[in-house]
Scaffold this motif. Structure first.
Motif, PDB file in Angstrom:
ATOM      1  N   GLN A  67      71.707  17.109  14.738  1.00 20.42           N
ATOM      2  CA  GLN A  67      71.024  18.361  14.413  1.00 20.42           C
ATOM      3  C   GLN A  67      69.751  18.542  15.228  1.00 20.42           C
ATOM      4  O   GLN A  67      69.020  19.521  15.037  1.00 20.42           O
ATOM      5  N   SER A 764      71.871  21.859   1.852  1.00 21.06           N
ATOM      6  CA  SER A 764      72.329  21.625   3.213  1.00 21.06           C
ATOM      7  C   SER A 764      73.838  21.815   3.213  1.00 21.06           C
ATOM      8  O   SER A 764      74.557  21.177   2.433  1.00 21.06           O
ATOM      9  N   GLN A 780      73.631  24.455   7.940  1.00 21.25           N
ATOM     10  CA  GLN A 780      72.637  25.383   7.406  1.00 21.25           C
ATOM     11  C   GLN A 780      71.712  24.617   6.458  1.00 21.25           C
ATOM     12  O   GLN A 780      72.168  23.960   5.520  1.00 21.25           O
ATOM     13  N   ASN A 781      70.407  24.708   6.694  1.00 24.56           N
ATOM     14  CA  ASN A 781      69.412  24.182   5.775  1.00 24.56           C
ATOM     15  C   ASN A 781      68.722  25.369   5.111  1.00 24.56           C
ATOM     16  O   ASN A 781      68.093  26.191   5.792  1.00 24.56           O
ATOM     17  N   TYR A 782      68.837  25.453   3.802  1.00 22.40           N
ATOM     18  CA  TYR A 782      68.454  26.668   3.073  1.00 22.40           C
ATOM     19  C   TYR A 782      67.448  26.333   1.980  1.00 22.40           C
ATOM     20  O   TYR A 782      67.596  25.328   1.258  1.00 22.40           O
ATOM     21  N   SER A 802      66.215  30.168   5.835  1.00 27.31           N
ATOM     22  CA  SER A 802      67.471  29.542   6.215  1.00 27.31           C
ATOM     23  C   SER A 802      67.519  29.395   7.721  1.00 27.31           C
ATOM     24  O   SER A 802      67.219  30.343   8.456  1.00 27.31           O
ATOM     25  N   ASN A 803      67.847  28.209   8.192  1.00 30.24           N
ATOM     26  CA  ASN A 803      68.093  28.075   9.620  1.00 30.24           C
ATOM     27  C   ASN A 803      69.362  27.262   9.837  1.00 30.24           C
ATOM     28  O   ASN A 803      69.745  26.434   9.005  1.00 30.24           O
ATOM     29  N   TRP A 804      69.987  27.528  10.966  1.00 27.56           N
ATOM     30  CA  TRP A 804      71.251  26.891  11.316  1.00 27.56           C
ATOM     31  C   TRP A 804      71.051  26.028  12.558  1.00 27.56           C
ATOM     32  O   TRP A 804      70.400  26.451  13.513  1.00 27.56           O
ATOM     33  N   ASN A 824      67.696  25.861  14.892  1.00 27.32           N
ATOM     34  CA  ASN A 824      67.340  27.218  14.465  1.00 27.32           C
ATOM     35  C   ASN A 824      68.057  28.225  15.360  1.00 27.32           C
ATOM     36  O   ASN A 824      67.442  28.992  16.106  1.00 27.32           O
ATOM     37  N   GLN A 828      65.112  31.969  13.366  1.00 24.53           N
ATOM     38  CA  GLN A 828      64.589  32.451  12.105  1.00 24.53           C
ATOM     39  C   GLN A 828      63.087  32.165  12.014  1.00 24.53           C
ATOM     40  O   GLN A 828      62.658  31.021  12.077  1.00 24.53           O
TER      41      GLN A 828
END
Length: 863
Positions: A67, A764, A780-782, A802-804, A824, A828
């Motif tokens: 990641q 996650s 995705q971490n939200y 939220s970022n991917w 990200n 975002q």
């Protein structure tokens, strides 16, 4: 091949894994033997087949690096169960030594126990509550095991919120060289790292293994001017009356010779006659960080015994920049003094009445602080079989030394006052070369060391055949000595705005001894119980007995039910007791309730000095604290309807009584009558500071549920696909901020200006793919949204964040691994927040990452 029953047992044992877990249904040939392992949450060694289901999340660092994460802090902050209040960016506004801490379920770093291979690492010397995550070398870590229930009976009285156990590689052969570059789309925040790991010897064949790892990393800072979201919302409310050119107070009113134009963009009109400093523009959003870590481990196999010697070292340099030093009422000028203002901004002559100067050391530039934190740990371990008992014992020494160095921008207040009065420095304009420099302070301001010496020994064995199976038990003893030595250097006594002005040196130590017992009892078929108890004795806070009971019931192969209940006890840390008193400015702005009631000057007050301003707060330790007592309860269900799907839900409740902390300035200013004894005033009635030293506050009560889902899709011609979800929902969080006070709840939003928000939901979500040497991951971490600090302002609801992260990897000949990706992915921005608890503005640096979209390339080659 394994039987389906064996596969199910393993899947249930690993239930609760997030996207970083190993597949639970991997097909492997049976070796005929099963390694006995120790899983975080128990002192009893068992085979994997016999391992009991625990609320444990296993994180593989190899997967997390895909990641684009390069530090342990980034890995831990991505965990759904972690809500840390102190991250690397926190060092910009606090004297934290650049530390970052874990905080499972947002309970606080003091309740999360951090272990390295099952043993403690010294707490950070400045802060002193927990282990700095930056002290853990990511390159040497194989996996991270996160135990999400109270473990005081197993590991120590302070493991109330849970345990994060960093597991190093058992052995390593060959040489691997790795490097990574991360380039941000926006200015600032670029990262580069390199590492080498080398080892020789095969434990099975040669009877020994020696390996070591060395890594280096550099992170560039991000400034307020680098990100528009951090400066575009700045307004007059952000201006400070401590400004350059200086404001002066004349007959109760504030004026500035440069008004009304002032000196933009840093100095802007505060009103028609005075100016305000836009101090936020000087701030870093994230610090500049340089990190060097080293790890070495030697292991010798002697029959059934394994001996190992381990060394870990980490050197972390964090450099932060904040606004030039505020100079509050720094000097009084009288008629005849060289720079006494003879006219007001509108041309009206003054009559010779004294004027009071409120200034800022802008000519010296921002205050630059360098924090050097060095952690070292040496541990010897022996384990194996002795008379049929599994044993493990060892000794270790660990220390953290942190030095706070004032590199530039700090001034000696006495020298500035004298220079203003004798005319050496012009408080309203340019001065002679070297004039300001003659008042500057440079050098070490605070040197602190925290040491831990420890020894332990434990044994475990299956001791009794019961009708439902074998009963296993474990016994152990542990002793450790902790020592804090905090030395405030002479320079800190005069460094205005340093956060430790007027501090005194201090030191303290304590000893802790413990004995513990654990039993794993099969009550009847498919129903097991874990009973544990621990007795700890502190040389300064007495003794504590903490029991725990956990049960596991598996009525059918597809369903597992588990529950646990435990007690906890946390003695005040050495830092709680011995931290030196010091003054620092409040992050929030307040009105002096006496001289500016309701925001209107009165009783000799004026707008600059007494209204909407940052006042000084006295912080420090307290040797009259009482220990905290806690209770924890969990209840969980794991289901596996088919072998491709594993899901779990673990409900948890935690209560901590007599919590230790500082009374928030917002509470004090919110009820000035009740807290009249907390206001310390100058002879003229103006406010000198408020008292916020450490005390027992009240009760903390929290509850929620951890959710996990692993979906392993059937194999296809296009590869193997998997979906993993790991989330935490907090349903209750309330806290008393004073003894017997009302319960305040920051759940889902700020509680006034007192308590920062606790997120209701964090998850996650990962999509995995693998096909031969190729693999990919999309994560995705939200974090859920929440109510802002000032809900009446525009943007009162902070939107979800939220970022991917996307990456692809290729492995060539099992030697070369290349990973390329984007952090990200959709660039975002952090959601807008009007919080004023941190020096960064426009967003919350604890909740959101200001880096933005970043491209990374990582390569490793095994020689």
């Amino acid at each position: 091949m394994r039987t389906s029953k064996t596969q199910l047992a393993l899947a249930l044992a690993l239930a609760g894994l997030g996207s970083q877990a190993l597949p639970a249904w991997a097909d492997e040939p049976s070796s005929g033997t099963l390694d006995r392992v120790e899983i975080t949450g128990s002192n009893i060694k068992r085979s994997i087949k016999q391992e009991k289901a625990l609320p444990v999340t296993v994180v593989r660092t190899e997967e997390m690096s895909k990641q684009g994460f390069t530090t342990v802090e980034q890995v831990v902050n991505s965990l759904a169960s972690n809500q840390s209040a102190t991250v690397g960016a926190s060092s910009v506004q606090t004297v934290s030594g650049g530390a970052s801490y874990a905080s499972l379920r947002g309970l606080g770093s003091q309740y999360t126990l951090v272990l390295l291979d099952g043993r403690r690492v010294a707490s950070q010397a400045i802060g002193g509550y927990a282990t700095d995550l930056n002290a853990i070398p990511l390159s040497a870590i194989e996996r991270i095991e996160v135990l999400r229930d109270g473990a005081s009976a197993i590991y120590g009285t302070d493991a109330i919120g849970g345990v994060i156990n960093f597991i190093t590689k058992k052995s390593y052969q060959g040489v691997t060289v790795s490097g990574e570059l991360l380039s941000t789309e926006h200015k600032g925040g670029n990262t580069g790292s390199a590492s080498i790991t080398a080892g020789i010897g095969d434990l099975a064949k040669d009877g020994y293994n020696v390996y070591g790892s060395l890594s280096y990393q550099k992170l560039d800072p991000i400034t307020t001017l680098n990100r528009s979201f951090a400066n575009k919302y700045l307004s007059a409310d952000n201006l400070s009356g401590r400004v350059f050119p200086s404001n002066f107070t004349y007959k109760g009113n504030a004026y500035n010779p440069a008004a009304p134009n002032c000196k933009p963009p840093y100095a802007l009109p505060l009103d028609a006659n005075s100016c305000g400093e836009n101090a936020t523009l000087y701030m870093d959003l994230t610090p500049e960080v340089e990190q060097l870590t080293a790890f070495a481990k030697g292991t010798k196999q002697l029959g059934e015994h394994t001996l190992s010697l381990q060394y870990m070292g980490a050197r972390n340099v964090s450099t932060t920049r904040i606004s030039p030093a505020p100079l509050t009422k720094i000097a009084t000028l009288k008629a005849g003094d060289k720079y006494y203002p003879t006219h007001l901004p509108d041309g009206t002559p003054t009559d010779g009445s004294p004027v009071v100067i409120n200034s800022r050391s802008v000519p010296l530039g921002p205050r630059v602080t360098e924090s050097l934190s060095t952690t070292q740990r040496l541990a010897f371990n022996a384990e194996g079989l002795l008379a049929g008992w599994d044993y493990r014992g060892g000794v270790g020494y660990s220390e953290n030394k942190t030095t706070i160095n004032y590199k530039s921008g700090y001034v000696n207040g006495d020298k500035v006052a004298a220079a203003f009065q004798n005319g050496t420095i012009n408080p309203f304009g340019p001065s002679a070369p070297g004039a300001w420099e003659s008042t500057s302070l440079n050098g070490d301001g605070w040197v602190a060391k925290f040491q831990t010496i420890m020894a332990d020994f434990k044994v475990s064995k299956e001791v009794l055949q019961l009708p439902a199976g074998m009963m296993a038990t474990a016994f152990g003893v542990e002793t450790r000595r902790e020592k804090l030595d905090s030395q405030i250097q002479d320079i800190a006594q005069f460094a205005l705005g340093s956060g430790i002005a007027d501090s005194k040196s201090t030191s303290g130590s304590r000893g802790v001894t413990a004995a513990y017992v654990e039993a794993d009892i099969p009550i009847f078929k498919n129903f097991d119980a874990q009973l544990a108890a621990r007795y700890d004795r502190y040389t300064d806070f007495g003794s504590s007995f903490n029991p725990k009971i956990a049960v596991k019931y598996q009525p059918i192969p597809q369903l597992l039910i588990r529950s646990s209940a435990s007690k906890g006890f946390r003695a005040p840390t050495l830092y709680d007791v011995f931290t030196p008193n010091s003054k620092t400015y409040t992050a929030n702005k307040f009105n002096d309730p006496l001289r500016c009631p309701g925001g209107t000057p009165a009783n000799g007050g004026n707008k600059v000095d007494d209204c909407n301003t940052q006042f000084e707060a006295l912080q420090g330790g307290n040797n009259n604290l009482s220990p905290e007592k806690a209770s924890s309860l969990t209840f969980g269900v794991v289901i596996e309807p088919i072998k491709e799907i594993t899901a779990s839900a673990d409900f948890w409740w935690t209560t901590v009584k007599d919590t230790i902390g500082a009374l928030d300035p917002g509470v004090i200013f919110g009820d000035p009558v009740k807290y009249a004894d907390k206001f310390v005033r100058n002879p003229d009635g103006s406010l000198n500071h408020v008292i916020t030293t450490t005390q027992n506050l009240g009760t903390l009560s929290a509850a929620g549920v951890d959710i996990s889902l692993a979906f392993r899709l059937p194999k296809t011609a296009w590869g193997n696909f998997g979906i993993n979800l790991d989330g935490t929902y907090t349903s209750k969080y309330q806290q008393q901020m004073e003894p017997k006070g009302p319960y305040l709840s920051p759940l889902g939003g700020w509680y006034q200006n007192v308590l920062p928000p606790v997120l209701r939901w964090k998850h996650s979500l990962a999509f995995n793919w693998a096909q031969g040497p190729w693999s990919g991951i999309l994560v995705q971490n939200y974090s859920s949204g929440y109510t802002d600090l000032n809900p009446n302002q525009e943007g009162h609801n902070v939107r979800p964040y939220s970022n991917w992260n996307l990456s692809g990897s290729y492995v060539w000949d099992k030697k070369l691994t290349i990973t390329a990706g984007i952090r990200n992915l959709f660039d975002q921005e952090p959601p807008f927040s009007n919080q004023t608890k941190s020096f960064q503005y426009g967003f919350d640096p604890v909740v959101a990452d200001p880096v933005g979209r970043a491209y990374f390339l990582k390569a490793s080659y095994k020689l």
